[in-house]
Design an enzyme around this catalytic site. Sequence first.
Site, PDB file in Angstrom:
ATOM      1  N   SER A 186       0.503  -2.602  -1.700  1.00  0.00           N
ATOM      2  CA  SER A 186       1.484  -3.433  -1.050  1.00  0.00           C
ATOM      3  C   SER A 186       1.055  -3.949   0.322  1.00  0.00           C
ATOM      4  O   SER A 186       1.758  -4.759   0.931  1.00  0.00           O
ATOM      5  CB  SER A 186       2.800  -2.648  -0.890  1.00  0.00           C
ATOM      6  OG  SER A 186       2.632  -1.532  -0.039  1.00  0.00           O
ATOM      7  N   LYS A 203       2.616  -4.423   9.354  1.00  0.00           N
ATOM      8  CA  LYS A 203       2.983  -4.647   7.962  1.00  0.00           C
ATOM      9  C   LYS A 203       4.472  -4.985   7.893  1.00  0.00           C
ATOM     10  O   LYS A 203       5.278  -4.427   8.637  1.00  0.00           O
ATOM     11  CB  LYS A 203       2.683  -3.395   7.138  1.00  0.00           C
ATOM     12  CG  LYS A 203       2.894  -3.564   5.638  1.00  0.00           C
ATOM     13  CD  LYS A 203       2.440  -2.329   4.882  1.00  0.00           C
ATOM     14  CE  LYS A 203       2.699  -2.463   3.399  1.00  0.00           C
ATOM     15  NZ  LYS A 203       2.243  -1.278   2.632  1.00  0.00           N
ATOM     16  N   SER A 255      -1.421   1.664  -1.872  1.00  0.00           N
ATOM     17  CA  SER A 255      -1.085   0.404  -1.213  1.00  0.00           C
ATOM     18  C   SER A 255      -1.992  -0.009  -0.064  1.00  0.00           C
ATOM     19  O   SER A 255      -1.892  -1.127   0.425  1.00  0.00           O
ATOM     20  CB  SER A 255       0.363   0.456  -0.710  1.00  0.00           C
ATOM     21  OG  SER A 255       1.257   0.422  -1.790  1.00  0.00           O
TER      22      SER A 255
END
Length: 484
Positions: free
Chosen positions: A152, A77, A176
């Site tokens: 996210s 990520k 997220s």
Amino acid sequence: MTALHELTALEQWTLIRSGELTPGDLVEHYLARIERLNPRVGALTVVEGDRARDAAARLTETVSTAAPLFGLPLVDKELTARAGQRTTYGSRLFADNVPEASDELARHLDEAGAISLGASAAPEFGLPSYTESRVAPPARTPHALDRGAGGSSGGAAAAVAAGLVPFAPGSDGGGSIRIPAAACGIVGLKPSRGRVPAGSGLASLAGLVVAGPLARTVADAALLLDALVSASPWPFATRAAGPAAEGPFLAHAVRGEGRVQVGVLTESPWQLDYELTIAPEARHALDRAIRHLDAMGHGVDDIDLGPSDDWAGYPDAFRIVWMAAAAGIPAESDAELALLEPLTAWLVARGRELPVARLTAALSWLSGFERRLIARFSSVDVVMTPALALTPRPLGWYDAGDAERNFAQQVQYTPWTSMINVAGLPAITIPMGLSRESDGELSDRPGMPMGVQLIGRPGGEATLLAVAAQLERRLRLPSTPVLD
């Protein structure tokens, strides 16, 4: 003949262990697929092809073939630093940042035998529940390319759903992992606080942010979770995580055994401060899950949050903590602050204005809410909510100028996720089908994914994986990537 990306991560791992497939085969296959499809979905912001090839060639020199993820590709990520790899944190403030050292999570994944192909898109510092930053193209759900992938961990979810990697790690501080998993029609698991050593949540403000897996199947999510837990050089268990599961989590996902009591929740602690609506598509997904759970012999009853006095202070307390967390973003000069996006700049400014007394009061209130929520949920084994209140949001739907309205839109889209971070509980989102949106009914034909969230007791990942696996088997939804 089945293409490599159509195989599950578990199937790929089995073929590697048998010698029928090499890590280099997988790396080359996925790099070619990324080159062709990533421009359409905006899943990856960095592609490290040569580095991945080199890692695949040297893998047996660096880790044992018995490593839990030996030879399996994934992506970091964008919020996870990897030495020598551009890491922007989704912000123009770090557009040219190349860290010299890797974060613990990246190191643990390396030790587990995984091969990173690059970085997946994330919004600025992971703050919003959508992935539309100003430093990279937006991440799109592969099911509907005019809709956002959520956030996210939006890039990670889009990459998995599009078959650019078999699975991917994400992080979850208010939903997220679960939000983008639901928006992309895949599985997303937020572990208990303290479960994953390199993303335990214990070091973050209010213990909110934990690391966890995104995958196309429940078993693949369990495979990655086992690696995230076992990659630590020491046995890791805390009271926050609860008791360890009996054996690997993968075993519970594969067996999918047991009957549980399920409480269905549609209330949200945000509803006293914001107008919330459950879209017909979300209601149909919840009803579909209820029908199947009931048919499989699980007990299913409604549950609520209890007296409103127990949760009426939630919106104010959570907003305070969210703002306080943003206050530490390293933007000090006017020039640096000008690089921040409006929502981030608003959170930073409000966070830095907060009196310490308000922050300590908010933290104390949330600690009490955690105890009250766990006690409220203790009458059942699993709590189920819609995964999202609305269908995946169109790109550009969130207000780019009015931060207050933007925050309200995020709450209206995903009102059931952040409270689970506050309570430190495990939760998993699983797809229920695709919505035609003309009438809200679900089908297996092309459309937008809708799902449900299952919430467990402290340390209850094994139960969640077992129940999710039962639903997965019964629904028989295709687990192949969306794009080809």
